[in-house]
Design an enzyme around this catalytic site. Structure first.
Site, PDB file in Angstrom:
ATOM      1  N   GLU A  38       0.820  -1.204   0.000  1.00 38.37           N
ATOM      2  CA  GLU A  38       0.000   0.000   0.000  1.00 38.37           C
ATOM      3  C   GLU A  38       0.859   1.261   0.000  1.00 38.37           C
ATOM      4  OE1 GLU A  38      -2.990   0.300  -0.639  1.00 38.37           O
ATOM      5  OE2 GLU A  38      -3.756  -1.726  -0.403  1.00 38.37           O
ATOM      6  N   GLN A  61       0.053   6.621  -5.324  1.00 35.39           N
ATOM      7  CA  GLN A  61       0.306   7.420  -6.536  1.00 35.39           C
ATOM      8  C   GLN A  61       1.281   6.733  -7.482  1.00 35.39           C
ATOM      9  OE1 GLN A  61      -1.253  10.918  -7.069  1.00 35.39           O
ATOM     10  NE2 GLN A  61      -2.485   9.374  -6.064  1.00 35.39           N
ATOM     11  N   THR A  62       1.325   5.414  -7.444  1.00 33.20           N
ATOM     12  CA  THR A  62       2.299   4.678  -8.244  1.00 33.20           C
ATOM     13  C   THR A  62       1.608   3.468  -8.859  1.00 33.20           C
ATOM     14  OG1 THR A  62       3.974   5.363  -6.641  1.00 33.20           O
ATOM     15  CG2 THR A  62       4.592   3.628  -8.183  1.00 33.20           C
ATOM     16  N   LEU A 114      11.711   4.821  -7.469  1.00 36.65           N
ATOM     17  CA  LEU A 114      10.260   4.668  -7.292  1.00 36.65           C
ATOM     18  C   LEU A 114       9.571   6.002  -7.027  1.00 36.65           C
ATOM     19  CD1 LEU A 114       8.214   2.365  -7.394  1.00 36.65           C
ATOM     20  CD2 LEU A 114       8.483   2.072  -4.938  1.00 36.65           C
ATOM     21  N   GLY A 115      10.343   7.016  -6.613  1.00 36.02           N
ATOM     22  CA  GLY A 115       9.767   8.343  -6.436  1.00 36.02           C
ATOM     23  C   GLY A 115       9.153   8.580  -5.066  1.00 36.02           C
ATOM     24  N   TYR A 116       8.785   9.832  -4.815  1.00 34.88           N
ATOM     25  CA  TYR A 116       8.194  10.235  -3.529  1.00 34.88           C
ATOM     26  C   TYR A 116       8.988   9.645  -2.369  1.00 34.88           C
ATOM     27  CZ  TYR A 116       4.093  12.192  -5.837  1.00 34.88           C
ATOM     28  OH  TYR A 116       3.246  12.940  -6.593  1.00 34.88           O
ATOM     29  N   TYR A 122      -6.453   6.801   3.770  1.00 38.60           N
ATOM     30  CA  TYR A 122      -6.637   5.728   2.795  1.00 38.60           C
ATOM     31  C   TYR A 122      -5.932   4.449   3.243  1.00 38.60           C
ATOM     32  CZ  TYR A 122      -5.678   2.441  -0.768  1.00 38.60           C
ATOM     33  OH  TYR A 122      -5.543   1.253  -1.403  1.00 38.60           O
ATOM     34  N   ASP A 129      -9.562   5.386  -2.707  1.00 43.32           N
ATOM     35  CA  ASP A 129      -8.451   5.855  -3.528  1.00 43.32           C
ATOM     36  C   ASP A 129      -9.007   6.454  -4.815  1.00 43.32           C
ATOM     37  OD1 ASP A 129      -9.374   3.618  -4.832  1.00 43.32           O
ATOM     38  OD2 ASP A 129      -7.409   3.088  -5.587  1.00 43.32           O
ATOM     39  N   CYS A 188     -13.756   0.226 -15.270  1.00 43.21           N
ATOM     40  CA  CYS A 188     -14.244   1.595 -15.068  1.00 43.21           C
ATOM     41  C   CYS A 188     -13.065   2.561 -15.149  1.00 43.21           C
ATOM     42  CB  CYS A 188     -14.955   1.689 -13.720  1.00 43.21           C
ATOM     43  SG  CYS A 188     -15.970   3.168 -13.523  1.00 43.21           S
ATOM     44  N   CYS A 205     -18.145  -0.146 -20.244  1.00 45.01           N
ATOM     45  CA  CYS A 205     -19.450  -0.312 -19.586  1.00 45.01           C
ATOM     46  C   CYS A 205     -20.176  -1.577 -20.058  1.00 45.01           C
ATOM     47  CB  CYS A 205     -20.321   0.918 -19.824  1.00 45.01           C
ATOM     48  SG  CYS A 205     -19.638   2.449 -19.134  1.00 45.01           S
ATOM     49  N   CYS A 227     -19.229  -4.379 -17.841  1.00 42.39           N
ATOM     50  CA  CYS A 227     -19.121  -4.045 -16.419  1.00 42.39           C
ATOM     51  C   CYS A 227     -20.162  -4.812 -15.605  1.00 42.39           C
ATOM     52  CB  CYS A 227     -19.309  -2.551 -16.206  1.00 42.39           C
ATOM     53  SG  CYS A 227     -19.291  -2.081 -14.458  1.00 42.39           S
TER      54      CYS A 227
END
Length: 370
Positions: A54, A59-60, A97-99, A137, A155, A207, A214, A217
């Site tokens: 998680e 954001q990845t 990986l960033g952040y 989250y 999310d 989605c 759709c 779905c």
DNA sequence: GACCCGTGGGC
DNA sequence: TGCCCAAGGGT
């Protein structure tokens, strides 16, 4: 009357509810993605793996995370092992990986779980929320997926699915509260974890933001946006500002023995604690040559490498011109940069450093300029 | 609520 | 190419 009114066909539509959730869960059992941190429907997963995944997934994309996740669990199979690691190692393994504050908080969270909870993750949202790097989250996701608690993680996927199911017209981020409440209304008491993951899989595969599928779905019959033909337009988002550009000059100093001069960035802020190629300030305009040479780490003759390195961050675009120089191995030159934060790293060892992608680009650009 | 904080892929 | 997007958190 004038021309016959061309109204959209309104099918009888029951609002999304328990039957919608049941259909979604059936779809999930058949179509769920097989991911390395999942244990199977109706099963609780390992809290350590859920937590680690998680944090990485914030954001990845799933595709970017999988190799990092595998690398981390192979090296640190449980929270105690991660707590025993050095922060430096964790940053090295996280590089790319960033952040990067996530990596610092990951280590701090492992330390806290071992110190305050005897190495066992707490199971409630409230307790999880207190840990570093775990926000609303992630706390809800861990509680639901790892412990089966009735929690509702929301999310980007779930925001999108819910906003379409109920045809929420209010723009984000103002609509977050309403969407959260609607999602909570749907959350089943028994299988909150499967429900959350099913919603995320649906958002990722059916989605989707553009061209939602759709027709296939599983909850389309209950979807207000699909019934009105406006699924793709939701959720409505507030406008974003243009991304400014910043400019700087980076100094790639190569020693004759193949080592490169790197410097550790401050712990806080952009690329916090990671290594960098020393550079001028990144300003609104290109520094003059005079300004540039004032911040050069050594006094030597510089060669400007043709073409800037362009890198796009979330909130600005960066253009770095690379100046390159070769210096002797002995200390017959003066290092002006803060020496204690600098180190010489041999070319062959660069891959094992805590180097952000933008700095790898700078090094590759400078070294290929020969 | 508004900013800051990375990166790579898709179109 | 430029923009959007991705299992958000901290301040």
């Amino acid at each position: 009357m004038g021309a016959p009114q061309k109204t959209q066909k309104q099918l009888p539509l029951r609002p999304a509810g328990p039957d919608t959730v049941a259909a979604l869960l059936r779809w999930y059992e058949a179509e769920r993605r097989d991911l390395p941190w999942r244990y199977g429907p109706r099963k609780k997963a390992d809290p350590y793996r859920v937590w680690l995944s998680e944090i990485m997934l914030q954001q990845t994309t799933v595709k970017a995370v999988i190799p990092y996740f595998q690398k981390f669990v192979a090296r640190w199979p449980n929270v105690a092992a991660l707590a025993a690691a050095q922060l430096e190692e964790v940053l090295q393994q996280w590089a790319g990986l960033g952040y990067y504050s996530r990596a610092r908080n990951l280590k701090a969270c492992a330390d806290a779980v071992v110190r305050d909870f005897d190495g066992v993750f707490p199971r409630t949202e409230v307790e999880l929320r207190e840990l570093p790097g775990i926000g609303p989250y992630t706390a809800a996701a861990i509680a639901a997926i790892a412990f089966g608690e009735k929690a509702t993680p929301v999310d980007g996927n779930i925001e999108r699915v819910v906003s379409r199911l109920f045809a929420v017209q209010q723009p984000l981020p103002a609509a977050k509260t309403e969407i959260r409440n609607l999602a909570a209304t749907l959350t089943p008491a028994r299988r909150a974890g499967d429900f959350a993951q099913a919603m995320m899989d649906l958002g990722a595969e059916i989605c989707t933001p553009k061209n939602p599928s759709c027709l296939v779905c599983p909850v389309q019959p209950d979807c207000a946006a699909s019934a009105r033909g406006i699924a793709e337009t939701l959720p409505i988002k507030a406008q974003k500002l243009a991304r400014p550009s910043r400019f700087g000059i980076a100094f790639l100093v190569q020693r004759e023995d193949g080592a490169v001069l790197l410097r550790q960035r401050p712990e806080a802020g952009l690329l916090g604690g990671m290594l960098e190629v020393p550079s001028t300030h990144w300003g609104d305009a290109s520094p003059s040559k005079r300004e540039a040479l004032r911040s050069a780490p050594v006094t030597t003759s510089w060669m400007a490498v043709p073409g800037p390195v362009v890198h796009v961050f979330t909130h600005f675009r960066l253009e770095l011109v690379v100046y390159r120089a070769i210096v002797p191995v002995d200390a017959s030159f003066t290092l002006w940069a803060e020496q204690d934060r600098c180190r010489w790293v041999h070319r062959r060892d660069l891959h094992a450093q805590a180097l952000p992608s933008v700095m790898k680009k700078v090094i590759a650009h400078g070294m290929n300029a020969e």
